[in-house]
Motif scaffolding. Structure first.
Motif, PDB file in Angstrom:
ATOM      1  N   ALA A  37     -13.216 -29.255  -9.862  1.00  0.00           N
ATOM      2  CA  ALA A  37     -14.507 -29.954  -9.788  1.00  0.00           C
ATOM      3  C   ALA A  37     -14.722 -30.621  -8.434  1.00  0.00           C
ATOM      4  O   ALA A  37     -15.812 -30.586  -7.887  1.00  0.00           O
ATOM      5  N   PHE A  38     -13.694 -31.232  -7.880  1.00  0.00           N
ATOM      6  CA  PHE A  38     -13.837 -31.953  -6.619  1.00  0.00           C
ATOM      7  C   PHE A  38     -13.275 -31.113  -5.486  1.00  0.00           C
ATOM      8  O   PHE A  38     -12.092 -30.815  -5.451  1.00  0.00           O
ATOM      9  N   MET A  39     -14.123 -30.663  -4.597  1.00  0.00           N
ATOM     10  CA  MET A  39     -13.748 -29.919  -3.392  1.00  0.00           C
ATOM     11  C   MET A  39     -13.043 -28.599  -3.705  1.00  0.00           C
ATOM     12  O   MET A  39     -12.076 -28.222  -3.047  1.00  0.00           O
ATOM     13  N   GLY A  40     -13.506 -27.889  -4.712  1.00  0.00           N
ATOM     14  CA  GLY A  40     -12.929 -26.602  -5.087  1.00  0.00           C
ATOM     15  C   GLY A  40     -12.920 -25.622  -3.930  1.00  0.00           C
ATOM     16  O   GLY A  40     -13.913 -25.471  -3.219  1.00  0.00           O
ATOM     17  N   GLY A  41     -11.781 -24.971  -3.703  1.00  0.00           N
ATOM     18  CA  GLY A  41     -11.631 -23.971  -2.662  1.00  0.00           C
ATOM     19  C   GLY A  41     -11.326 -24.528  -1.278  1.00  0.00           C
ATOM     20  O   GLY A  41     -11.016 -23.775  -0.361  1.00  0.00           O
ATOM     21  N   ALA A  42     -11.401 -25.826  -1.111  1.00  0.00           N
ATOM     22  CA  ALA A  42     -11.184 -26.431   0.205  1.00  0.00           C
ATOM     23  C   ALA A  42      -9.695 -26.526   0.534  1.00  0.00           C
ATOM     24  O   ALA A  42      -8.855 -26.670  -0.357  1.00  0.00           O
ATOM     25  N   TYR A  43      -9.379 -26.469   1.816  1.00  0.00           N
ATOM     26  CA  TYR A  43      -8.031 -26.752   2.287  1.00  0.00           C
ATOM     27  C   TYR A  43      -7.927 -28.259   2.470  1.00  0.00           C
ATOM     28  O   TYR A  43      -8.772 -28.873   3.143  1.00  0.00           O
ATOM     29  N   VAL A  44      -6.919 -28.840   1.854  1.00  0.00           N
ATOM     30  CA  VAL A  44      -6.786 -30.298   1.832  1.00  0.00           C
ATOM     31  C   VAL A  44      -5.322 -30.688   1.993  1.00  0.00           C
ATOM     32  O   VAL A  44      -4.414 -29.873   1.820  1.00  0.00           O
ATOM     33  N   PHE A  45      -5.124 -31.941   2.298  1.00  0.00           N
ATOM     34  CA  PHE A  45      -3.780 -32.499   2.235  1.00  0.00           C
ATOM     35  C   PHE A  45      -3.518 -32.836   0.772  1.00  0.00           C
ATOM     36  O   PHE A  45      -4.427 -33.265   0.058  1.00  0.00           O
ATOM     37  N   PRO A  46      -2.288 -32.658   0.292  1.00  0.00           N
ATOM     38  CA  PRO A  46      -1.995 -32.978  -1.106  1.00  0.00           C
ATOM     39  C   PRO A  46      -2.297 -34.446  -1.408  1.00  0.00           C
ATOM     40  O   PRO A  46      -1.997 -35.322  -0.604  1.00  0.00           O
ATOM     41  N   GLY A  47      -2.885 -34.684  -2.561  1.00  0.00           N
ATOM     42  CA  GLY A  47      -3.180 -36.059  -2.943  1.00  0.00           C
ATOM     43  C   GLY A  47      -4.010 -36.121  -4.200  1.00  0.00           C
ATOM     44  O   GLY A  47      -4.462 -35.104  -4.726  1.00  0.00           O
ATOM     45  N   GLY A  48      -4.209 -37.327  -4.658  1.00  0.00           N
ATOM     46  CA  GLY A  48      -4.999 -37.531  -5.859  1.00  0.00           C
ATOM     47  C   GLY A  48      -4.938 -38.980  -6.304  1.00  0.00           C
ATOM     48  O   GLY A  48      -4.379 -39.839  -5.626  1.00  0.00           O
ATOM     49  N   ARG A  49      -5.484 -39.218  -7.481  1.00  0.00           N
ATOM     50  CA  ARG A  49      -5.629 -40.594  -7.957  1.00  0.00           C
ATOM     51  C   ARG A  49      -4.296 -41.215  -8.369  1.00  0.00           C
ATOM     52  O   ARG A  49      -3.341 -40.522  -8.711  1.00  0.00           O
ATOM     53  N   VAL A  50      -4.267 -42.517  -8.332  1.00  0.00           N
ATOM     54  CA  VAL A  50      -3.114 -43.285  -8.799  1.00  0.00           C
ATOM     55  C   VAL A  50      -3.200 -43.323 -10.319  1.00  0.00           C
ATOM     56  O   VAL A  50      -4.202 -43.747 -10.885  1.00  0.00           O
ATOM     57  N   ASP A  51      -2.152 -42.846 -10.989  1.00  0.00           N
ATOM     58  CA  ASP A  51      -2.087 -42.836 -12.451  1.00  0.00           C
ATOM     59  C   ASP A  51      -1.375 -44.089 -12.968  1.00  0.00           C
ATOM     60  O   ASP A  51      -0.638 -44.747 -12.225  1.00  0.00           O
ATOM     61  N   ALA A  52      -1.535 -44.362 -14.241  1.00  0.00           N
ATOM     62  CA  ALA A  52      -0.878 -45.519 -14.856  1.00  0.00           C
ATOM     63  C   ALA A  52       0.639 -45.465 -14.682  1.00  0.00           C
ATOM     64  O   ALA A  52       1.281 -46.488 -14.418  1.00  0.00           O
ATOM     65  N   HIS A  53       1.234 -44.271 -14.796  1.00  0.00           N
ATOM     66  CA  HIS A  53       2.691 -44.143 -14.664  1.00  0.00           C
ATOM     67  C   HIS A  53       3.178 -44.425 -13.247  1.00  0.00           C
ATOM     68  O   HIS A  53       4.352 -44.734 -13.043  1.00  0.00           O
ATOM     69  N   ASP A  54       2.288 -44.317 -12.257  1.00  0.00           N
ATOM     70  CA  ASP A  54       2.673 -44.613 -10.875  1.00  0.00           C
ATOM     71  C   ASP A  54       2.959 -46.097 -10.690  1.00  0.00           C
ATOM     72  O   ASP A  54       3.630 -46.495  -9.744  1.00  0.00           O
ATOM     73  N   ARG A  55       2.481 -46.902 -11.615  1.00  0.00           N
ATOM     74  CA  ARG A  55       2.689 -48.354 -11.528  1.00  0.00           C
ATOM     75  C   ARG A  55       4.083 -48.761 -12.002  1.00  0.00           C
ATOM     76  O   ARG A  55       4.424 -49.937 -12.006  1.00  0.00           O
ATOM     77  N   ASP A  56       4.900 -47.778 -12.357  1.00  0.00           N
ATOM     78  CA  ASP A  56       6.261 -48.018 -12.826  1.00  0.00           C
ATOM     79  C   ASP A  56       7.271 -48.009 -11.677  1.00  0.00           C
ATOM     80  O   ASP A  56       8.461 -48.084 -11.895  1.00  0.00           O
ATOM     81  N   GLY A  57       6.804 -47.903 -10.441  1.00  0.00           N
ATOM     82  CA  GLY A  57       7.719 -47.842  -9.299  1.00  0.00           C
ATOM     83  C   GLY A  57       8.526 -49.111  -9.159  1.00  0.00           C
ATOM     84  O   GLY A  57       7.984 -50.213  -9.216  1.00  0.00           O
ATOM     85  N   SER A  58       9.837 -48.947  -8.999  1.00  0.00           N
ATOM     86  CA  SER A  58      10.712 -50.113  -8.866  1.00  0.00           C
ATOM     87  C   SER A  58      12.004 -49.700  -8.171  1.00  0.00           C
ATOM     88  O   SER A  58      12.287 -48.513  -7.985  1.00  0.00           O
ATOM     89  N   ASP A  59      12.795 -50.716  -7.810  1.00  0.00           N
ATOM     90  CA  ASP A  59      14.098 -50.463  -7.185  1.00  0.00           C
ATOM     91  C   ASP A  59      15.034 -49.704  -8.114  1.00  0.00           C
ATOM     92  O   ASP A  59      16.034 -49.160  -7.662  1.00  0.00           O
ATOM     93  N   ALA A  60      14.743 -49.658  -9.390  1.00  0.00           N
ATOM     94  CA  ALA A  60      15.605 -48.952 -10.342  1.00  0.00           C
ATOM     95  C   ALA A  60      15.664 -47.453 -10.066  1.00  0.00           C
ATOM     96  O   ALA A  60      16.666 -46.807 -10.359  1.00  0.00           O
ATOM     97  N   TRP A  61      14.600 -46.887  -9.486  1.00  0.00           N
ATOM     98  CA  TRP A  61      14.582 -45.440  -9.251  1.00  0.00           C
ATOM     99  C   TRP A  61      13.946 -45.025  -7.924  1.00  0.00           C
ATOM    100  O   TRP A  61      13.890 -43.844  -7.601  1.00  0.00           O
ATOM    101  N   CYS A  62      13.522 -46.023  -7.139  1.00  0.00           N
ATOM    102  CA  CYS A  62      12.865 -45.731  -5.865  1.00  0.00           C
ATOM    103  C   CYS A  62      13.576 -46.425  -4.709  1.00  0.00           C
ATOM    104  O   CYS A  62      13.931 -47.600  -4.814  1.00  0.00           O
TER     105      CYS A  62
END
Length: 166
Positions: A37-62
């Protein structure tokens, strides 16, 4: 001139992967599926929205939580880290590049038929929501390498669509 589309920018991260070569810097891009839906067929740098699970980042695994927090010092620590985790997740999900280290501190190689097949399945699982990036990192006894990400710029996409990203 038509009224501008009013949008609420969604938090998102994009990763510019570069390397030096004898011909000069090389940039890595992916081509979005034509039906996206967003920019179909375009060449882009990898990326996307911040998901709820991304808020789990911590020193325990990062690695690099303090680095991530200092790069986005204007945000609370959880949000700053979430942008970095999202960048790493999107890079893995869209391009198959995993910014992670093993227990000895070596960057993970996804070369080799067995490893490639296993991580290809992991990518599918993360993309479909069947698994989180953290569950993959934990299962493989890895550490996400947030300290490898360097803030380059802050952009908000123009309100040309109802989808706007910050």
């Amino acid at each position: 001139m038509p009224d501008a589309i009013v949008a609420n920018p969604r938090p998102a991260s994009t990763v510019v992967v570069m390397r030096d070569s004898s011909a000069g810097p090389e940039m890595f891009m992916v081509r979005r599926h034509q039906d996206t839906a967003f920019m179909g067929g375009a060449y882009v740098f990898p990326g996307g929205r911040v998901d709820a699970h991304d808020r789990d980042g911590s020193d325990a695994w990062c690695d690099g939580v303090a680095h991530a927090t200092s790069q986005l010092a204007g945000l609370d620590a959880e949000t700053a880290v979430a942008y970095h985790v999202a960048a790493a997740r999107e890079l893995f999900e869209e391009a198959g590049v995993l910014l992670a280290r093993d227990a000895e501190g070596r960057f993970v190689s996804l070369a080799g038929d067995d490893v490639h097949a296993r991580f290809k399945a992991y990518r599918h699982d993360v993309h479909s929501g069947a698994a989180t990036l953290r569950s993959i990192v934990d299962r493989e006894r890895l550490r996400l390498a947030l300290d490898t990400l360097v803030l380059f710029a802050h952009w908000v996409t123009p309100p040309i669509d109802t989808r706007q990203f910050d």
